[in-house]
Design a protein around this motif. Structure first.
Motif, PDB file in Angstrom:
ATOM      1  N   SER A  24       0.833  -1.194   0.000  1.00 57.50           N
ATOM      2  CA  SER A  24       0.000   0.000   0.000  1.00 57.50           C
ATOM      3  C   SER A  24       0.870   1.248   0.000  1.00 57.50           C
ATOM      4  O   SER A  24       1.948   1.277   0.609  1.00 57.50           O
ATOM      5  CB  SER A  24      -0.927   0.003   1.216  1.00 57.50           C
ATOM      6  OG  SER A  24      -0.198  -0.172   2.416  1.00 57.50           O
ATOM      7  N   PRO A  57      -3.635  -0.608  -1.944  1.00 57.44           N
ATOM      8  CA  PRO A  57      -4.208   0.579  -2.575  1.00 57.44           C
ATOM      9  C   PRO A  57      -3.180   1.691  -2.727  1.00 57.44           C
ATOM     10  O   PRO A  57      -2.156   1.710  -2.037  1.00 57.44           O
ATOM     11  CB  PRO A  57      -5.320   0.986  -1.604  1.00 57.44           C
ATOM     12  CG  PRO A  57      -4.858   0.482  -0.277  1.00 57.44           C
ATOM     13  CD  PRO A  57      -4.139  -0.813  -0.566  1.00 57.44           C
ATOM     14  N   ILE A 109      -3.099   5.721  -2.464  1.00 60.40           N
ATOM     15  CA  ILE A 109      -3.929   6.794  -1.915  1.00 60.40           C
ATOM     16  C   ILE A 109      -3.267   8.143  -2.185  1.00 60.40           C
ATOM     17  O   ILE A 109      -2.139   8.394  -1.754  1.00 60.40           O
ATOM     18  CB  ILE A 109      -4.120   6.609  -0.402  1.00 60.40           C
ATOM     19  CG1 ILE A 109      -4.666   5.205  -0.106  1.00 60.40           C
ATOM     20  CG2 ILE A 109      -5.039   7.679   0.161  1.00 60.40           C
ATOM     21  CD1 ILE A 109      -4.488   4.774   1.335  1.00 60.40           C
ATOM     22  N   ASP A 111      -7.636   5.757  -4.447  1.00 63.17           N
ATOM     23  CA  ASP A 111      -8.413   6.514  -3.467  1.00 63.17           C
ATOM     24  C   ASP A 111      -7.834   7.917  -3.385  1.00 63.17           C
ATOM     25  O   ASP A 111      -6.657   8.153  -3.676  1.00 63.17           O
ATOM     26  CB  ASP A 111      -8.348   5.859  -2.080  1.00 63.17           C
ATOM     27  CG  ASP A 111      -8.910   4.444  -2.075  1.00 63.17           C
ATOM     28  OD1 ASP A 111     -10.127   4.289  -1.886  1.00 63.17           O
ATOM     29  OD2 ASP A 111      -8.126   3.501  -2.273  1.00 63.17           O
ATOM     30  N   LEU A 160      -8.210   2.912   5.283  1.00 63.87           N
ATOM     31  CA  LEU A 160      -8.115   2.317   3.953  1.00 63.87           C
ATOM     32  C   LEU A 160      -7.045   1.233   3.868  1.00 63.87           C
ATOM     33  O   LEU A 160      -6.876   0.609   2.813  1.00 63.87           O
ATOM     34  CB  LEU A 160      -7.798   3.402   2.917  1.00 63.87           C
ATOM     35  CG  LEU A 160      -8.890   4.456   2.677  1.00 63.87           C
ATOM     36  CD1 LEU A 160      -8.344   5.607   1.841  1.00 63.87           C
ATOM     37  CD2 LEU A 160     -10.090   3.813   1.976  1.00 63.87           C
ATOM     38  N   THR A 161      -6.347   1.026   4.974  1.00 63.37           N
ATOM     39  CA  THR A 161      -5.231   0.068   4.951  1.00 63.37           C
ATOM     40  C   THR A 161      -5.317  -0.920   6.118  1.00 63.37           C
ATOM     41  O   THR A 161      -4.312  -1.221   6.770  1.00 63.37           O
ATOM     42  CB  THR A 161      -3.878   0.815   4.994  1.00 63.37           C
ATOM     43  OG1 THR A 161      -3.878   1.715   6.125  1.00 63.37           O
ATOM     44  CG2 THR A 161      -3.643   1.621   3.732  1.00 63.37           C
TER      45      THR A 161
END
Length: 357
Positions: A181, A205, A207, A226, A241-242
């Motif tokens: 991430s 993800p 971000i 994101d 988100l992680t």
């Protein structure tokens, strides 16, 4: 005579003036500049965050065509298209011999020697040794990297700093792996390049964080999965988100104490924080002794993306050909020499502004 954007005094607007370059000396190359990117480091020189000798022609991210060469030049020939390298390595100092040419102790010496004059004889210095905000410039032959003849010079310009720095930060400094991430704070030219490189590395993800909510769509184009508008809850939102841990990798592309701390707080225990943004020597960043021990994070500084332009520019050209790097998408605005000051005023509102000649 050559037209150039010159910084006469820090804190004042650049002035478009005529300068006299002369002929390239031994080991030097004269380049007709086709395009130059407006980098935040240029603003840092203009506003006094970074020191330099003046008057100086700013601009260090550029591409053009060789128009003449000095005695002993064997790296390029007249007519060759090139990318400018603002930190040419000597290949002989301790750092160069350790395989770290981006830390070469002689790389910045060029900026301390006049390379041109005004018509009244006043010496003029090349900002960051390059002087790319001018119709033509003179640099050492190590300060150019040849590129294919059919490659668009306006796209090649951003290779000279934004892409070498952002892409290099991901691949050379942080060594991001597939599935890790990533959070990127500050989505200017370098931050967008970091997003592209993270996507190419298979990270997720990814971000993007910026103070401007208008950057959301731009972030997505460059690889963000994101987007978060920066505020005092940024780190908490990233942890959400992680998996509650924080990101494996956090990249600070701003260089302010607050953004460095936000990057630190956004990374997981055992994660890596890479500081790319150029900050001020008068802006301390504080950490307490316990957090340095307990979180086990790695904090990296990142100069020029830990890149060797002679090696990394050809690699990046391959990445462009493979569709993993999109140079055209990084350039969101264009101007001429008279628009450089306006580009400074509009930093943070898009990607790279390109000065076209």
């Amino acid at each position: 005579m050559v037209r150039a954007a010159v910084l006469m005094r820090q804190g004042e607007p650049l002035e478009v003036r005529d300068i006299e370059l002369g002929d390239p000396g031994p080991g030097q190359v004269r380049v007709r500049v086709a395009a130059a990117g407006v980098c935040h480091s240029d603003l840092s020189l203009a506003n006094g965050t970074l020191a330099l000798d003046m008057p100086a022609v700013l601009g260090h991210e550029g591409a053009g065509t060789v128009v003449s060469v000095g005695e002993g030049v064997d790296r390029v020939s007249v007519g060759d298209p090139v990318v400018l390298n603002w930190a040419p390595a000597c290949r002989a100092c301790w750092f160069c011999e350790q395989g770290e040419p981006w830390l070469c102790v002689h790389a910045e010496e060029r900026a301390t020697h006049p390379y041109a004059r005004f018509t009244d004889g006043t010496p003029v210095y090349p900002g960051l040794g390059t002087g790319a905000f001018a119709e033509e410039t003179i640099v050492p032959q190590q300060g150019v990297v040849p590129i294919p003849a059919d490659f668009p010079l306006e796209q090649a310009a951003v290779l000279g700093c934004a892409v070498l720095t952002g892409n290099g930060a991901v691949h050379n400094t942080a060594r991001v792996r597939a599935g890790q991430s990533v959070v990127v704070i500050g989505l200017g030219g370098i931050g967008l390049s970091v997003l592209q490189a993270a996507r190419a590395a298979g990270a997720g993800p990814i971000i993007g964080v910026d103070v401007s909510g208008s950057k959301a769509s731009l972030a997505a184009v460059h690889g963000a999965t994101d987007f978060i508008v920066a505020d005092d809850k940024t780190s908490k939102a990233i942890r959400g988100l992680t998996g509650g841990r924080g990101a494996d990798h956090a990249f600070d592309c701003v260089g302010l104490p607050a953004t460095i701390r936000a990057s630190w707080g956004s990374s997981r225990r055992g994660g890596t924080v890479t500081v790319i943004g150029v900050g001020s020597r008068t802006s301390p960043v504080e950490f307490n002794a316990l957090e340095l021990y307990w979180f086990g994070r790695t904090l990296h500084g990142c100069v020029y993306g830990s890149s060797d332009p002679d090696v990394d520019v050809p690699r990046l050209l391959d990445e462009v050909a493979a569709g993993r790097v999109d140079l055209a998408a990084l350039a969101t605005d264009s101007t001429d020499l008279t628009g450089v000051n306006a580009a400074f005023e509009h930093f943070g509102q898009g990607g790279r502004t390109i000065v076209r000649f």
